[in-house]
Design a protein around this motif. Sequence first.
Motif, PDB file in Angstrom:
ATOM      1  N   GLN A 114      -2.439  -6.064  -2.053  1.00  0.00           N
ATOM      2  CA  GLN A 114      -2.626  -4.664  -2.421  1.00  0.00           C
ATOM      3  C   GLN A 114      -1.504  -3.788  -1.865  1.00  0.00           C
ATOM      4  OE1 GLN A 114      -6.607  -4.015  -0.957  1.00  0.00           O
ATOM      5  NE2 GLN A 114      -7.518  -4.971  -2.756  1.00  0.00           N
ATOM      6  N   PRO A 115      -0.281  -4.067  -2.292  1.00  0.00           N
ATOM      7  CA  PRO A 115       0.863  -3.355  -1.739  1.00  0.00           C
ATOM      8  C   PRO A 115       0.961  -1.906  -2.222  1.00  0.00           C
ATOM      9  CG  PRO A 115       1.573  -4.735  -3.544  1.00  0.00           C
ATOM     10  CD  PRO A 115       0.118  -5.035  -3.322  1.00  0.00           C
ATOM     11  N   ASP A 116       1.642  -1.124  -1.433  1.00  0.00           N
ATOM     12  CA  ASP A 116       2.025   0.239  -1.791  1.00  0.00           C
ATOM     13  C   ASP A 116       3.509   0.212  -2.130  1.00  0.00           C
ATOM     14  OD1 ASP A 116      -0.497   1.355  -1.017  1.00  0.00           O
ATOM     15  OD2 ASP A 116       0.157   1.299   1.085  1.00  0.00           O
ATOM     16  N   ALA A 117       3.996   1.286  -2.713  1.00  0.00           N
ATOM     17  CA  ALA A 117       5.446   1.459  -2.865  1.00  0.00           C
ATOM     18  C   ALA A 117       5.962   2.099  -1.579  1.00  0.00           C
ATOM     19  CB  ALA A 117       5.757   2.356  -4.058  1.00  0.00           C
ATOM     20  N   LEU A 118       7.190   1.755  -1.218  1.00  0.00           N
ATOM     21  CA  LEU A 118       7.813   2.411  -0.076  1.00  0.00           C
ATOM     22  C   LEU A 118       8.090   3.866  -0.456  1.00  0.00           C
ATOM     23  CD1 LEU A 118      10.250  -0.445   0.855  1.00  0.00           C
ATOM     24  CD2 LEU A 118       8.497   0.483   2.362  1.00  0.00           C
ATOM     25  N   PRO A 119       7.910   4.814   0.459  1.00  0.00           N
ATOM     26  CA  PRO A 119       8.094   6.228   0.107  1.00  0.00           C
ATOM     27  C   PRO A 119       9.544   6.595  -0.213  1.00  0.00           C
ATOM     28  CG  PRO A 119       7.638   5.986   2.449  1.00  0.00           C
ATOM     29  CD  PRO A 119       7.471   4.632   1.829  1.00  0.00           C
ATOM     30  N   TYR A 120      10.496   5.781   0.157  1.00  0.00           N
ATOM     31  CA  TYR A 120      11.910   6.089  -0.030  1.00  0.00           C
ATOM     32  C   TYR A 120      12.612   5.158  -1.022  1.00  0.00           C
ATOM     33  CZ  TYR A 120      11.713   2.469   3.495  1.00  0.00           C
ATOM     34  OH  TYR A 120      11.405   1.322   4.170  1.00  0.00           O
ATOM     35  N   ALA A 121      11.865   4.299  -1.721  1.00  0.00           N
ATOM     36  CA  ALA A 121      12.496   3.355  -2.661  1.00  0.00           C
ATOM     37  C   ALA A 121      11.595   3.156  -3.876  1.00  0.00           C
ATOM     38  CB  ALA A 121      12.771   2.016  -1.973  1.00  0.00           C
ATOM     39  N   ASP A 122      12.137   3.374  -5.047  1.00  0.00           N
ATOM     40  CA  ASP A 122      11.343   3.284  -6.276  1.00  0.00           C
ATOM     41  C   ASP A 122      10.839   1.876  -6.560  1.00  0.00           C
ATOM     42  OD1 ASP A 122      11.613   5.990  -6.779  1.00  0.00           O
ATOM     43  OD2 ASP A 122      13.439   5.709  -7.956  1.00  0.00           O
ATOM     44  N   ASN A 123      11.714   0.905  -6.610  1.00  0.00           N
ATOM     45  CA  ASN A 123      11.355  -0.458  -6.997  1.00  0.00           C
ATOM     46  C   ASN A 123      11.059  -1.265  -5.731  1.00  0.00           C
ATOM     47  OD1 ASN A 123      10.878  -2.703  -8.498  1.00  0.00           O
ATOM     48  ND2 ASN A 123      12.911  -2.789  -9.418  1.00  0.00           N
ATOM     49  N   SER A 124       9.848  -1.075  -5.182  1.00  0.00           N
ATOM     50  CA  SER A 124       9.547  -1.648  -3.870  1.00  0.00           C
ATOM     51  C   SER A 124       8.076  -1.986  -3.733  1.00  0.00           C
ATOM     52  CB  SER A 124       9.937  -0.647  -2.777  1.00  0.00           C
ATOM     53  OG  SER A 124       9.154   0.530  -2.883  1.00  0.00           O
ATOM     54  N   ARG A 125       7.795  -2.795  -2.709  1.00  0.00           N
ATOM     55  CA  ARG A 125       6.429  -3.139  -2.330  1.00  0.00           C
ATOM     56  C   ARG A 125       6.361  -3.161  -0.799  1.00  0.00           C
ATOM     57  NH1 ARG A 125       5.876  -2.241  -6.905  1.00  0.00           N
ATOM     58  NH2 ARG A 125       4.759  -3.389  -8.485  1.00  0.00           N
ATOM     59  N   LEU A 126       5.205  -2.719  -0.275  1.00  0.00           N
ATOM     60  CA  LEU A 126       4.943  -2.681   1.158  1.00  0.00           C
ATOM     61  C   LEU A 126       3.527  -3.179   1.377  1.00  0.00           C
ATOM     62  CD1 LEU A 126       5.553  -1.686   4.104  1.00  0.00           C
ATOM     63  CD2 LEU A 126       4.633   0.541   3.372  1.00  0.00           C
ATOM     64  N   TRP A 127       3.368  -4.188   2.223  1.00  0.00           N
ATOM     65  CA  TRP A 127       2.047  -4.730   2.516  1.00  0.00           C
ATOM     66  C   TRP A 127       1.930  -4.954   4.016  1.00  0.00           C
ATOM     67  CZ3 TRP A 127       6.010  -7.156   0.055  1.00  0.00           C
ATOM     68  CH2 TRP A 127       6.464  -8.379   0.554  1.00  0.00           C
ATOM     69  N   ASP A 128       0.797  -5.454   4.466  1.00  0.00           N
ATOM     70  CA  ASP A 128       0.518  -5.548   5.906  1.00  0.00           C
ATOM     71  C   ASP A 128       1.357  -6.575   6.652  1.00  0.00           C
ATOM     72  OD1 ASP A 128      -1.358  -3.547   5.710  1.00  0.00           O
ATOM     73  OD2 ASP A 128      -3.081  -4.898   5.692  1.00  0.00           O
ATOM     74  N   SER A 129       2.054  -7.442   5.950  1.00  0.00           N
ATOM     75  CA  SER A 129       2.904  -8.419   6.642  1.00  0.00           C
ATOM     76  C   SER A 129       4.319  -8.452   6.075  1.00  0.00           C
ATOM     77  CB  SER A 129       2.286  -9.826   6.573  1.00  0.00           C
ATOM     78  OG  SER A 129       2.194 -10.259   5.232  1.00  0.00           O
ATOM     79  N   GLY A 130       4.714  -7.397   5.347  1.00  0.00           N
ATOM     80  CA  GLY A 130       6.076  -7.398   4.847  1.00  0.00           C
ATOM     81  C   GLY A 130       6.398  -6.265   3.901  1.00  0.00           C
ATOM     82  N   ALA A 131       7.610  -6.338   3.375  1.00  0.00           N
ATOM     83  CA  ALA A 131       8.104  -5.345   2.423  1.00  0.00           C
ATOM     84  C   ALA A 131       9.201  -5.982   1.592  1.00  0.00           C
ATOM     85  CB  ALA A 131       8.648  -4.125   3.167  1.00  0.00           C
ATOM     86  N   ALA A 132       9.364  -5.464   0.377  1.00  0.00           N
ATOM     87  CA  ALA A 132      10.424  -5.929  -0.517  1.00  0.00           C
ATOM     88  C   ALA A 132      10.930  -4.749  -1.323  1.00  0.00           C
ATOM     89  CB  ALA A 132       9.897  -7.021  -1.446  1.00  0.00           C
ATOM     90  N   VAL A 133      12.202  -4.797  -1.679  1.00  0.00           N
ATOM     91  CA  VAL A 133      12.803  -3.722  -2.464  1.00  0.00           C
ATOM     92  C   VAL A 133      13.933  -4.302  -3.308  1.00  0.00           C
ATOM     93  CG1 VAL A 133      14.445  -3.033  -0.650  1.00  0.00           C
ATOM     94  CG2 VAL A 133      13.734  -1.374  -2.340  1.00  0.00           C
ATOM     95  N   VAL A 134      14.128  -3.725  -4.480  1.00  0.00           N
ATOM     96  CA  VAL A 134      15.278  -4.057  -5.314  1.00  0.00           C
ATOM     97  C   VAL A 134      16.060  -2.770  -5.516  1.00  0.00           C
ATOM     98  CG1 VAL A 134      16.095  -4.923  -7.532  1.00  0.00           C
ATOM     99  CG2 VAL A 134      14.065  -5.935  -6.487  1.00  0.00           C
ATOM    100  N   LEU A 135      17.314  -2.796  -5.125  1.00  0.00           N
ATOM    101  CA  LEU A 135      18.186  -1.633  -5.239  1.00  0.00           C
ATOM    102  C   LEU A 135      19.211  -1.847  -6.341  1.00  0.00           C
ATOM    103  CD1 LEU A 135      19.026  -1.309  -1.437  1.00  0.00           C
ATOM    104  CD2 LEU A 135      17.323   0.007  -2.721  1.00  0.00           C
ATOM    105  N   GLY A 136      19.418  -0.846  -7.162  1.00  0.00           N
ATOM    106  CA  GLY A 136      20.512  -0.885  -8.120  1.00  0.00           C
ATOM    107  C   GLY A 136      21.770  -0.384  -7.431  1.00  0.00           C
ATOM    108  N   CYS A 137      22.820  -1.175  -7.450  1.00  0.00           N
ATOM    109  CA  CYS A 137      24.037  -0.856  -6.703  1.00  0.00           C
ATOM    110  C   CYS A 137      25.241  -0.740  -7.631  1.00  0.00           C
ATOM    111  CB  CYS A 137      24.328  -1.958  -5.676  1.00  0.00           C
ATOM    112  SG  CYS A 137      23.028  -2.193  -4.460  1.00  0.00           S
ATOM    113  N   THR A 138      26.113   0.194  -7.292  1.00  0.00           N
ATOM    114  CA  THR A 138      27.403   0.296  -7.945  1.00  0.00           C
ATOM    115  C   THR A 138      28.438  -0.049  -6.887  1.00  0.00           C
ATOM    116  OG1 THR A 138      26.580   2.050  -9.362  1.00  0.00           O
ATOM    117  CG2 THR A 138      28.965   1.806  -9.204  1.00  0.00           C
TER     118      THR A 138
END
Length: 185
Positions: A114-138
């Motif tokens: 039941q992850p949340d989104a990180l407050p500072y990253a659009d394409n992200s997940r935050l759960w009780d034992s971790g976090a993940a994010v995908v950043l678009g980079c130039t």
Amino acid sequence: MPTPRVHIRILRAVVAAAAGTALLAGCSDGNASAAPELPASTCFGVFTPAELTPFMGTGDKVRVDSPGDLRLTASRAKAICNIDVDGKPRLTASAERRPAGQEVTWGSEVEKHQPDALPYADNSRLWDSGAAVVLGCTGPTESFDLTLFIDAVPDGLRQEERRPAFAALMKKFMESAKQQTGCGT
């Protein structure tokens, strides 16, 4: 280069392994030992011992398997940091450079928490034992996506402290990864 499906399978395997570790972390022979001593800087030179101590549990021997940096390129597309205490996995952090615009599927191993989104990253997940994010980079010569993943055994934290702790770790990881990979330059 792994396909998105292979990458997601890897993420699922890491999450499953960490979840299994979390279940076993409470087992002991009744002898309490001190928190293990961590190197001054670890996981690509990003994290300090104070930031990682809540995830290390107790034990005697720490093993850190990590490259010294996150300078990812088309030829070095992935970097993984694993920290074990007395042979038991405690923390995994990874970064992967991928072609821009690939579809992101988090998979059931992440979504079941039941992850949340990180407050500072659009394409992200935050759960009780971790976090993940995908950043678009130039980058200086091309665009790419940067996938960052942290998973750890948070038994040194109270339940209400876990998501904020992972959000703070991921924010620092993102800032360092952007700088080291040339994301946004």
